[in-house]
Design a protein around this motif. Sequence first.
Motif, PDB file in Angstrom:
ATOM      1  N   LEU A  40      -5.030  -1.728  15.054  1.00 31.88           N
ATOM      2  CA  LEU A  40      -6.200  -1.683  15.830  1.00 31.88           C
ATOM      3  C   LEU A  40      -5.956  -2.400  17.066  1.00 31.88           C
ATOM      4  CD1 LEU A  40      -8.825  -2.698  13.131  1.00 31.88           C
ATOM      5  CD2 LEU A  40      -7.671  -0.422  13.693  1.00 31.88           C
ATOM      6  N   ASP A  41      -5.209  -3.360  17.323  1.00 31.34           N
ATOM      7  CA  ASP A  41      -4.841  -4.020  18.590  1.00 31.34           C
ATOM      8  C   ASP A  41      -3.524  -4.741  18.353  1.00 31.34           C
ATOM      9  OD1 ASP A  41      -5.406  -6.356  17.345  1.00 31.34           O
ATOM     10  OD2 ASP A  41      -7.392  -6.350  18.135  1.00 31.34           O
ATOM     11  N   ALA A  42      -3.054  -5.820  19.267  1.00 24.18           N
ATOM     12  CA  ALA A  42      -1.936  -6.379  19.173  1.00 24.18           C
ATOM     13  C   ALA A  42      -1.493  -7.167  17.875  1.00 24.18           C
ATOM     14  CB  ALA A  42      -1.463  -7.139  20.310  1.00 24.18           C
ATOM     15  N   GLY A  43      -2.421  -7.798  17.297  1.00 24.21           N
ATOM     16  CA  GLY A  43      -2.232  -8.619  16.312  1.00 24.21           C
ATOM     17  C   GLY A  43      -3.112  -8.293  14.991  1.00 24.21           C
ATOM     18  N   ARG A  44      -3.873  -7.077  15.118  1.00 24.05           N
ATOM     19  CA  ARG A  44      -4.672  -6.886  13.920  1.00 24.05           C
ATOM     20  C   ARG A  44      -4.663  -5.650  13.538  1.00 24.05           C
ATOM     21  NH1 ARG A  44     -10.997  -7.511  15.197  1.00 24.05           N
ATOM     22  NH2 ARG A  44     -10.483  -9.785  15.690  1.00 24.05           N
ATOM     23  N   PHE A  45      -4.653  -5.528  11.888  1.00 25.94           N
ATOM     24  CA  PHE A  45      -4.154  -4.278  11.254  1.00 25.94           C
ATOM     25  C   PHE A  45      -5.559  -3.982  10.264  1.00 25.94           C
ATOM     26  CE2 PHE A  45      -0.185  -5.258  12.921  1.00 25.94           C
ATOM     27  CZ  PHE A  45       0.642  -3.999  13.025  1.00 25.94           C
ATOM     28  N   ALA A  46      -5.708  -2.707  10.106  1.00 25.65           N
ATOM     29  CA  ALA A  46      -6.705  -2.436   8.975  1.00 25.65           C
ATOM     30  C   ALA A  46      -5.812  -1.374   7.887  1.00 25.65           C
ATOM     31  CB  ALA A  46      -7.715  -1.664   9.891  1.00 25.65           C
ATOM     32  N   ALA A  47      -6.464  -1.862   6.695  1.00 23.77           N
ATOM     33  CA  ALA A  47      -5.926  -0.999   5.748  1.00 23.77           C
ATOM     34  C   ALA A  47      -7.104  -0.466   4.980  1.00 23.77           C
ATOM     35  CB  ALA A  47      -5.233  -1.956   4.719  1.00 23.77           C
ATOM     36  N   LEU A  48      -7.107   1.136   4.996  1.00 22.79           N
ATOM     37  CA  LEU A  48      -8.228   1.874   4.409  1.00 22.79           C
ATOM     38  C   LEU A  48      -8.091   1.981   3.036  1.00 22.79           C
ATOM     39  CD1 LEU A  48     -11.053   2.807   5.279  1.00 22.79           C
ATOM     40  CD2 LEU A  48      -9.987   4.968   6.089  1.00 22.79           C
ATOM     41  N   LEU A  49      -8.625   1.746   2.173  1.00 24.73           N
ATOM     42  CA  LEU A  49      -8.327   1.836   0.807  1.00 24.73           C
ATOM     43  C   LEU A  49      -9.331   2.666  -0.028  1.00 24.73           C
ATOM     44  CD1 LEU A  49      -7.713  -1.847   0.064  1.00 24.73           C
ATOM     45  CD2 LEU A  49      -5.924  -0.066   0.859  1.00 24.73           C
ATOM     46  N   LEU A  82       0.962  -1.249  -0.049  1.00 31.86           N
ATOM     47  CA  LEU A  82       0.067  -0.039  -0.127  1.00 31.86           C
ATOM     48  C   LEU A  82       0.875   1.387   0.039  1.00 31.86           C
ATOM     49  CD1 LEU A  82      -2.680  -1.102   2.657  1.00 31.86           C
ATOM     50  CD2 LEU A  82      -2.623  -1.644   0.333  1.00 31.86           C
ATOM     51  N   ARG A  83       1.090   1.707  -1.263  1.00 31.47           N
ATOM     52  CA  ARG A  83       2.109   2.762  -1.367  1.00 31.47           C
ATOM     53  C   ARG A  83       1.428   4.255  -1.717  1.00 31.47           C
ATOM     54  NH1 ARG A  83       7.619   0.350  -4.113  1.00 31.47           N
ATOM     55  NH2 ARG A  83       7.904  -1.098  -2.342  1.00 31.47           N
ATOM     56  N   ARG A  84       0.102   4.189  -2.090  1.00 32.92           N
ATOM     57  CA  ARG A  84      -0.625   5.248  -2.326  1.00 32.92           C
ATOM     58  C   ARG A  84      -0.589   6.350  -1.139  1.00 32.92           C
ATOM     59  NH1 ARG A  84      -6.313   3.889  -4.688  1.00 32.92           N
ATOM     60  NH2 ARG A  84      -6.451   3.159  -2.647  1.00 32.92           N
ATOM     61  N   PRO A  85      -0.687   7.607  -1.584  1.00 29.95           N
ATOM     62  CA  PRO A  85      -0.631   8.713  -0.324  1.00 29.95           C
ATOM     63  C   PRO A  85      -2.031   8.549   0.497  1.00 29.95           C
ATOM     64  CG  PRO A  85       0.238   9.706  -2.291  1.00 29.95           C
ATOM     65  CD  PRO A  85      -0.306   8.193  -2.798  1.00 29.95           C
ATOM     66  N   ALA A  86      -3.274   8.313  -0.178  1.00 28.58           N
ATOM     67  CA  ALA A  86      -4.344   8.253   0.366  1.00 28.58           C
ATOM     68  C   ALA A  86      -4.517   6.952   1.278  1.00 28.58           C
ATOM     69  CB  ALA A  86      -5.391   8.273  -0.697  1.00 28.58           C
ATOM     70  N   ASP A  87      -3.930   5.622   0.962  1.00 29.48           N
ATOM     71  CA  ASP A  87      -4.100   4.671   1.711  1.00 29.48           C
ATOM     72  C   ASP A  87      -3.472   5.002   3.247  1.00 29.48           C
ATOM     73  OD1 ASP A  87      -5.001   3.584  -0.460  1.00 29.48           O
ATOM     74  OD2 ASP A  87      -2.917   2.556  -1.001  1.00 29.48           O
ATOM     75  N   LEU A  88      -4.328   4.266   4.044  1.00 31.47           N
ATOM     76  CA  LEU A  88      -4.028   4.366   5.532  1.00 31.47           C
ATOM     77  C   LEU A  88      -3.876   2.797   6.089  1.00 31.47           C
ATOM     78  CD1 LEU A  88      -3.793   6.241   8.034  1.00 31.47           C
ATOM     79  CD2 LEU A  88      -6.384   5.785   8.477  1.00 31.47           C
ATOM     80  N   ILE A  89      -2.845   2.791   6.626  1.00 34.21           N
ATOM     81  CA  ILE A  89      -2.717   1.503   7.497  1.00 34.21           C
ATOM     82  C   ILE A  89      -2.559   1.759   9.146  1.00 34.21           C
ATOM     83  CG2 ILE A  89      -0.741  -0.455   7.932  1.00 34.21           C
ATOM     84  CD1 ILE A  89       0.297   0.504   5.094  1.00 34.21           C
ATOM     85  N   ALA A  90      -3.310   0.933   9.607  1.00 33.32           N
ATOM     86  CA  ALA A  90      -3.540   1.309  11.041  1.00 33.32           C
ATOM     87  C   ALA A  90      -3.402  -0.001  11.839  1.00 33.32           C
ATOM     88  CB  ALA A  90      -4.859   2.127  11.307  1.00 33.32           C
TER      89      ALA A  90
END
Length: 540
Positions: A462-471, A452-460
């Motif tokens: 959420l907790d110890a082992g869970r991530f979210a990618a907003l596209l 995920l390299r686009r400027p608008a993409d967001l990597i977050a």
Amino acid sequence: MRALRSIRRSRAHVGERVLTGVGAAALVMLLTLSGLTAPLDRGLFDRLAGARHAQGEQQVVVVAIDAPSVSQLGPWPWSRRELAHLVDRLTAAGTRAIGLDLLLAQPSLYDPEGDALLAQAIRRNGAVVLPVMADLPAPPQPATALLPAPSLAEAAAALGHVEVTTDPDGMPRQLDLRAGLGTPRWPAFSLVLESLATHGTALPARHARHRAVATSDARPETWSGTETVLLAYPRGGGIEHVPAAGVLDGRIGAERLAGRVAIVGRTDDAAAGEVTVPGMAHQLAPVDIQANAVARLLEDRAIWPIPILAQVSLAVVLVCLPLLLLGLPGMHTLWVPMGLAVALVGLLCWALLLAGAWFPPMAALLVLMIGVVTGVVSSWLRTRRQSRLDAGTGTANRAWFDTRLERDVRTARRRGRPLSLLLVEARGPGPQLPGQRGELALPLAAALRLRLRRPADLIARLDAGRFAALLPDTGADTATALATALMVDLEGRPGRPGPAARGNGLRMGLATLHAEDARGSDLLLRATRDLVAARDPLAP
């Protein structure tokens, strides 16, 4: 590796300081050489220099040809006999020197005996200075010098020029101690009076503190000057005026004139060239300017402007000083050296002024203030950015993710654009404590950043082992392909196992914005359901 990273970080910091120093130096040079801060410097000079001169006023008196004197004795020009009588009365009163700041360029056509009487009175006094006035028309007309009538010039102790350079704000601050046509041959009117009053000689020596400027290439029709000093105008009442008519008729006693330098000049309504001086209740006529210059020289506190090259060099050193001090003991934050530099600029300006030199500080202060503001804004942005980041992985934290999710959902609904949300969860085998689940966070964050390299993409996180990618602007098909590629990256390939292949589990949930998703929480709920519905890779 840590040592190598430390060296690289140190080199980067040095490079940043060098670039910052070069930028600051270039900016302060631009401000100084262009004169952009000159109005501020002039205002500061008036306020500081005007507060430190006072005692010279008592040594000078202006014998004013004012409106009451003109009303009593008739309009100007007066008879030369009247001026001769005035000089004799000033001589009898015991004045130290007399300056006639009057245009006496032509012999009297109808009273040549009056010229002779005035010349005799001037010669009897022995300390009378007559003015050299410059006629400076607009270019290309040549400049001319207006000298006193020959008989008067021969009788005078000396001639002195009365030209004072006016700054763009209309204030006459710059006095050339020597000036003339082509060559600065005449000393300043005020300098000759100071020399006569102090040393008894009409030929003042050159000031050793200020080297003269070469004028051998100056054109004869050009008025040129050298040995420039700055004039300060004290705040308050100014120099005492006495009416010329009062001196002539004896109303002004000798006790008000004895031991003082008397300057005779016009202050009546017909006199031109009055200027307004900050801190004074009345305007100053040209004779007041000359009297003020005499008072400043009698105090032996002439203010010399620092040469422009020295100004630039000193300003560059001052604005770069915080970068040199940063990192020393007690100066690990930028605020301490910046504060010291600002204080040093003020103290240096004041100390040099007390020593009789003027350093315009506004260019350096402005650059330092720009640095302070930039530092405040950068610190605020850094704090704001850090408040949005997860400390362990450098990705966005849950709070910023929730804010972006709601905002992006509103934007996508308003513009009719697609929006997808991908949830990724990784965990190891067996019961997982929070700290153990966090061991997979770094490789998972790195894999997400790779895809995920686009400027608008967001990597977050959420907790110890869970991530979210907003596209944003990503439909279901594209998001599915991205999730598949990410799965391959994490599970690895033959001969190159990924983090999820080392006894760890990986599952994903994907949701794309629907019309019924009124809020970001609705989209997150559907992605979470998809994640939970996915088969647990570690389940038996």
